[in-house]
Design a protein around this motif. Structure first.
Motif, PDB file in Angstrom:
ATOM      1  N   ALA A   7      -1.286   7.080  12.606  1.00  0.00           N
ATOM      2  CA  ALA A   7      -0.951   7.941  13.752  1.00  0.00           C
ATOM      3  C   ALA A   7      -0.475   9.328  13.341  1.00  0.00           C
ATOM      4  N   THR A   8       0.049   9.466  12.113  1.00  0.00           N
ATOM      5  CA  THR A   8       0.494  10.792  11.669  1.00  0.00           C
ATOM      6  C   THR A   8      -0.632  11.568  11.000  1.00  0.00           C
ATOM      7  N   GLY A   9      -1.830  10.998  10.960  1.00  0.00           N
ATOM      8  CA  GLY A   9      -2.937  11.593  10.210  1.00  0.00           C
ATOM      9  C   GLY A   9      -3.630  12.722  10.955  1.00  0.00           C
ATOM     10  N   THR A  30       3.570   4.056  11.839  1.00  0.00           N
ATOM     11  CA  THR A  30       3.733   4.897  10.652  1.00  0.00           C
ATOM     12  C   THR A  30       4.673   4.198   9.693  1.00  0.00           C
ATOM     13  N   ARG A  31       4.518   4.511   8.403  1.00  0.00           N
ATOM     14  CA  ARG A  31       5.465   3.974   7.419  1.00  0.00           C
ATOM     15  C   ARG A  31       6.776   4.742   7.444  1.00  0.00           C
ATOM     16  N   TYR A  32       6.758   5.918   8.054  1.00  0.00           N
ATOM     17  CA  TYR A  32       7.945   6.789   8.006  1.00  0.00           C
ATOM     18  C   TYR A  32       8.322   7.273   9.405  1.00  0.00           C
ATOM     19  N   PRO A  33       8.827   6.371  10.246  1.00  0.00           N
ATOM     20  CA  PRO A  33       9.079   6.757  11.643  1.00  0.00           C
ATOM     21  C   PRO A  33      10.120   7.858  11.790  1.00  0.00           C
ATOM     22  N   ARG A  70      -8.248   4.445   5.924  1.00  0.00           N
ATOM     23  CA  ARG A  70      -7.354   4.805   4.810  1.00  0.00           C
ATOM     24  C   ARG A  70      -6.057   4.008   4.904  1.00  0.00           C
ATOM     25  N   ALA A  71      -5.512   3.941   6.102  1.00  0.00           N
ATOM     26  CA  ALA A  71      -4.198   3.313   6.271  1.00  0.00           C
ATOM     27  C   ALA A  71      -4.257   1.804   6.037  1.00  0.00           C
ATOM     28  N   ILE A  72      -5.363   1.173   6.453  1.00  0.00           N
ATOM     29  CA  ILE A  72      -5.427  -0.299   6.404  1.00  0.00           C
ATOM     30  C   ILE A  72      -6.040  -0.788   5.104  1.00  0.00           C
ATOM     31  N   ALA A  93     -12.965   1.847  15.251  1.00  0.00           N
ATOM     32  CA  ALA A  93     -12.866   2.107  13.811  1.00  0.00           C
ATOM     33  C   ALA A  93     -13.079   3.585  13.527  1.00  0.00           C
ATOM     34  N   LEU A  94     -12.238   4.110  12.626  1.00  0.00           N
ATOM     35  CA  LEU A  94     -12.478   5.444  12.072  1.00  0.00           C
ATOM     36  C   LEU A  94     -13.223   5.226  10.758  1.00  0.00           C
ATOM     37  N   ALA A  95     -14.538   5.394  10.792  1.00  0.00           N
ATOM     38  CA  ALA A  95     -15.356   5.221   9.582  1.00  0.00           C
ATOM     39  C   ALA A  95     -15.758   6.606   9.093  1.00  0.00           C
ATOM     40  N   ALA A  96     -16.987   6.821   8.731  1.00  0.00           N
ATOM     41  CA  ALA A  96     -17.433   8.135   8.252  1.00  0.00           C
ATOM     42  C   ALA A  96     -18.946   8.210   8.341  1.00  0.00           C
ATOM     43  N   PRO A 107     -16.915   9.691  -2.083  1.00  0.00           N
ATOM     44  CA  PRO A 107     -15.753   9.992  -2.930  1.00  0.00           C
ATOM     45  C   PRO A 107     -14.460   9.337  -2.461  1.00  0.00           C
ATOM     46  N   SER A 108     -14.260   9.265  -1.156  1.00  0.00           N
ATOM     47  CA  SER A 108     -12.939   8.805  -0.691  1.00  0.00           C
ATOM     48  C   SER A 108     -12.690   7.331  -0.990  1.00  0.00           C
ATOM     49  N   ARG A 109     -13.715   6.613  -1.382  1.00  0.00           N
ATOM     50  CA  ARG A 109     -13.460   5.220  -1.793  1.00  0.00           C
ATOM     51  C   ARG A 109     -12.516   5.166  -2.983  1.00  0.00           C
ATOM     52  N   PRO A 134     -17.413  10.225  11.629  1.00  0.00           N
ATOM     53  CA  PRO A 134     -17.301  11.686  11.523  1.00  0.00           C
ATOM     54  C   PRO A 134     -17.781  12.221  10.184  1.00  0.00           C
ATOM     55  N   ASP A 135     -18.271  13.448  10.227  1.00  0.00           N
ATOM     56  CA  ASP A 135     -18.604  14.180   9.004  1.00  0.00           C
ATOM     57  C   ASP A 135     -17.302  14.652   8.356  1.00  0.00           C
ATOM     58  N   VAL A 136     -17.415  15.373   7.274  1.00  0.00           N
ATOM     59  CA  VAL A 136     -16.237  15.923   6.563  1.00  0.00           C
ATOM     60  C   VAL A 136     -15.398  16.753   7.533  1.00  0.00           C
ATOM     61  N   ASN A 139     -10.439  20.351   7.908  1.00  0.00           N
ATOM     62  CA  ASN A 139      -9.131  20.512   7.256  1.00  0.00           C
ATOM     63  C   ASN A 139      -9.134  20.101   5.784  1.00  0.00           C
ATOM     64  N   MET A 140     -10.286  19.695   5.237  1.00  0.00           N
ATOM     65  CA  MET A 140     -10.333  19.406   3.805  1.00  0.00           C
ATOM     66  C   MET A 140     -10.028  20.659   2.977  1.00  0.00           C
ATOM     67  N   ALA A 141     -10.129  21.831   3.609  1.00  0.00           N
ATOM     68  CA  ALA A 141      -9.739  23.065   2.910  1.00  0.00           C
ATOM     69  C   ALA A 141      -8.275  23.022   2.480  1.00  0.00           C
TER      70      ALA A 141
HETATM   71  N1  LIG Z   1     -10.967  13.770   5.525  1.00  0.00           N
HETATM   72  C1  LIG Z   1     -12.265  13.767   5.825  1.00  0.00           C
HETATM   73  O1  LIG Z   1     -12.987  14.756   5.644  1.00  0.00           O
HETATM   74  C2  LIG Z   1     -12.865  12.536   6.427  1.00  0.00           C
HETATM   75  C3  LIG Z   1     -14.137  12.592   7.010  1.00  0.00           C
HETATM   76  C4  LIG Z   1     -14.686  11.426   7.558  1.00  0.00           C
HETATM   77  C5  LIG Z   1     -13.982  10.241   7.520  1.00  0.00           C
HETATM   78  N2  LIG Z   1     -12.739  10.237   6.942  1.00  0.00           N
HETATM   79  C6  LIG Z   1     -12.021   8.957   6.880  1.00  0.00           C
HETATM   80  O2  LIG Z   1     -10.932   8.972   7.777  1.00  0.00           O
HETATM   81  C7  LIG Z   1      -9.895   8.139   7.245  1.00  0.00           C
HETATM   82  C8  LIG Z   1      -8.598   8.905   7.251  1.00  0.00           C
HETATM   83  O3  LIG Z   1      -8.696   9.927   6.271  1.00  0.00           O
HETATM   84  P1  LIG Z   1      -7.836  11.254   6.352  1.00  0.00           P
HETATM   85  O4  LIG Z   1      -8.097  12.020   5.121  1.00  0.00           O
HETATM   86  O5  LIG Z   1      -8.068  11.897   7.672  1.00  0.00           O
HETATM   87  O6  LIG Z   1      -6.347  10.684   6.288  1.00  0.00           O
HETATM   88  P2  LIG Z   1      -5.254  10.754   7.423  1.00  0.00           P
HETATM   89  O7  LIG Z   1      -5.653   9.899   8.562  1.00  0.00           O
HETATM   90  O8  LIG Z   1      -4.918  12.193   7.689  1.00  0.00           O
HETATM   91  O9  LIG Z   1      -4.014  10.123   6.655  1.00  0.00           O
HETATM   92  C9  LIG Z   1      -3.881   8.725   6.468  1.00  0.00           C
HETATM   93  C10 LIG Z   1      -2.893   8.142   7.472  1.00  0.00           C
HETATM   94  O10 LIG Z   1      -2.766   6.788   7.168  1.00  0.00           O
HETATM   95  C11 LIG Z   1      -1.401   6.402   7.074  1.00  0.00           C
HETATM   96  N3  LIG Z   1      -1.240   5.489   5.947  1.00  0.00           N
HETATM   97  C12 LIG Z   1      -0.732   4.242   6.018  1.00  0.00           C
HETATM   98  N4  LIG Z   1      -0.779   3.649   4.833  1.00  0.00           N
HETATM   99  C13 LIG Z   1      -1.305   4.535   3.975  1.00  0.00           C
HETATM  100  C14 LIG Z   1      -1.569   4.498   2.591  1.00  0.00           C
HETATM  101  N5  LIG Z   1      -1.289   3.433   1.823  1.00  0.00           N
HETATM  102  N6  LIG Z   1      -2.103   5.592   2.013  1.00  0.00           N
HETATM  103  C15 LIG Z   1      -2.386   6.688   2.763  1.00  0.00           C
HETATM  104  N7  LIG Z   1      -2.144   6.765   4.091  1.00  0.00           N
HETATM  105  C16 LIG Z   1      -1.609   5.708   4.683  1.00  0.00           C
HETATM  106  C17 LIG Z   1      -0.603   7.656   6.921  1.00  0.00           C
HETATM  107  O11 LIG Z   1       0.459   7.514   7.828  1.00  0.00           O
HETATM  108  P3  LIG Z   1       2.010   7.349   7.426  1.00  0.00           P
HETATM  109  O12 LIG Z   1       2.196   8.100   6.128  1.00  0.00           O
HETATM  110  O13 LIG Z   1       2.704   7.998   8.581  1.00  0.00           O
HETATM  111  O14 LIG Z   1       2.239   5.900   7.331  1.00  0.00           O
HETATM  112  C18 LIG Z   1      -1.531   8.774   7.390  1.00  0.00           C
HETATM  113  O15 LIG Z   1      -1.206   9.185   8.688  1.00  0.00           O
HETATM  114  C19 LIG Z   1     -10.340   7.728   5.847  1.00  0.00           C
HETATM  115  O16 LIG Z   1     -10.839   6.422   5.864  1.00  0.00           O
HETATM  116  C20 LIG Z   1     -11.404   8.730   5.518  1.00  0.00           C
HETATM  117  O17 LIG Z   1     -12.369   8.285   4.573  1.00  0.00           O
HETATM  118  C21 LIG Z   1     -12.156  11.336   6.419  1.00  0.00           C
END
Ligand SMILES: NC(=O)c1ccc[n+]([C@@H]2O[C@H](COP(=O)([O-])OP(=O)(O)OC[C@H]3O[C@@H](n4cnc5c(N)ncnc54)[C@H](OP(=O)(O)O)[C@@H]3O)[C@@H](O)[C@H]2O)c1
Length: 289
Positions: A7-9, A30-33, A70-72, A93-96, A107-109, A134-136, A139-141
């Motif tokens: 939820a904080t992502g 969240t892990r850090y409420p 990522r979180a699960i 599901a939030l996939a890619a 790469p994110s694996r 979703p595509d990249v 905010n990856m910048a």
């Molecule tokens: N970034 C991209 O360009 C992109 C594009 C397509 C798909 N995706 C996919 O979207 C998913 C989310 O990626 P994101 O980069 O956008 O990350 P994000 O959602 O911004 O951050 C991960 C979130 O997961 C929570 N979390 C819980 N356990 C975690 C752990 N062990 N390690 C890391 N985070 C944890 C964190 O919350 P708390 O810290 O509050 O617990 C954080 O809010 C990924 O599966 C990614 O592959 C990303």
């Protein structure tokens, strides 16, 4: 009640806002409420979704769950089963966009994302499901170039002409809110992109225009790029996978789908929109030089 993991992502936070705007009840995990900083009206709960048994109490009275891969992580199958047993009706599901690519080109694996497994867990759950691809994200910048832009006006990065159909995570969030609350996306895997394929050099130009900074792009080769990415503290396998992905698809413009516009009834936000809305960050990091 909607339970939002991650939820904080980047997607999670605007998703919480989008659901509130729709009048939904939101439980943010969240892990850090204490430092989560959600608006009034959000029920904030503590837990690590990669340990599903710990968050079982938070599934009470939940109608739909947003699964952040990522979180699960590896626990996503167990999480989905727990949700089913708790009476949850829908998983989103939030996939890619690249879930069907060779795993070595995802790469994110290498930081633990299990996008393919997350999609499969939703699809095979026996519940209503949607998988967002979703595509990249634009905010990856921030993680990739933020440190360089704090040091100076040059971005060193490989494959200058490589394009991404970069999407604003706020658009992913708005589609996710639709997927959690409306029924017309059920059983689908929409590929969500920005409105154009934009190259690495064009991204830096957009950041320069948004910030007024004289930013330059310096193309570097794969060996230097791997060393640079690893020096950021990222796993070397991740660095190698970045380069492998660029090499595999370089010269082929990223695919742009019209899904955001079709699903939201308005154009997708562009990279330039994202850069303009986040210009203050790139200006302030440079002032900390
Ligand atoms: N970034 C991209 O360009 C992109 C594009 C397509 C798909 N995706 C996919 O979207 C998913 C989310 O990626 P994101 O980069 O956008 O990350 P994000 O959602 O911004 O951050 C991960 C979130 O997961 C929570 N979390 C819980 N356990 C975690 C752990 N062990 N390690 C890391 N985070 C944890 C964190 O919350 P708390 O810290 O509050 O617990 C954080 O809010 C990924 O599966 C990614 O592959 C990303």
């Amino acid at each position: 009640m909607m339970l939002i993991t991650g939820a904080t992502g980047a997607v999670g936070r605007p998703l919480v806002d989008a659901l509130l705007a729709r009048g939904a009840k939101v439980r943010a995990l969240t892990r850090y409420p204490a430092s989560a900083g959600f608006p009034d009206g959000v029920e904030v709960v503590a837990g690590d979704p990669s340990r599903p048994e710990e968050i079982a109490p938070h599934l009470q009275d939940v109608r739909a769950v947003f699964l952040n891969a990522r979180a699960i992580g590896d626990a996503v199958g167990d999480f989905a089963e727990l949700a089913r047993r708790a009476g949850v009706r829908r998983l989103v599901a939030l996939a890619a966009y690249n879930v069907e690519h060779d795993l070595a080109l995802q790469p994110s694996r290498y930081v633990g994302d299990r996008n393919r497994e997350c999609e499969a867990a939703a699809e095979e759950s026996g519940l209503e499901w949607v998988s967002l691809r979703p595509d990249v994200y634009a905010n990856m910048a921030l993680p990739l170039w933020g440190a360089q832009l704090a040091r100076g006006d040059e971005v060193s990065w490989p494959f200058p002409d490589f394009t991404e159909a970069a999407i604003d995570p706020r658009d992913v969030a708005e589609v996710a809110a639709r997927a959690l609350t409306d029924d017309d996306l059920l059983g689908t895997k929409p590929v969500l992109t920005g409105p154009e394929a934009i190259s690495h050099t064009e991204m830096v130009t957009a950041l320069a225009e948004a910030t007024g900074r004289p930013l330059r792009y310096r193309a570097i080769g794969p060996v230097e790029a791997v060393a640079q990415i690893a020096a950021m503290g990222l796993p070397p396998e991740l660095a190698a996978s970045f380069i492998a992905r660029y090499a595999a698809f370089d010269g082929r413009p990223a695919t742009v789908t019209g899904e955001v516009e079709r699903l939201l009834g308005r154009p997708a936000r562009s990279y330039r929109d994202w850069a303009r809305d986040h210009a203050a960050f790139f200006t302030s990091v440079s002032q900390g030089q």
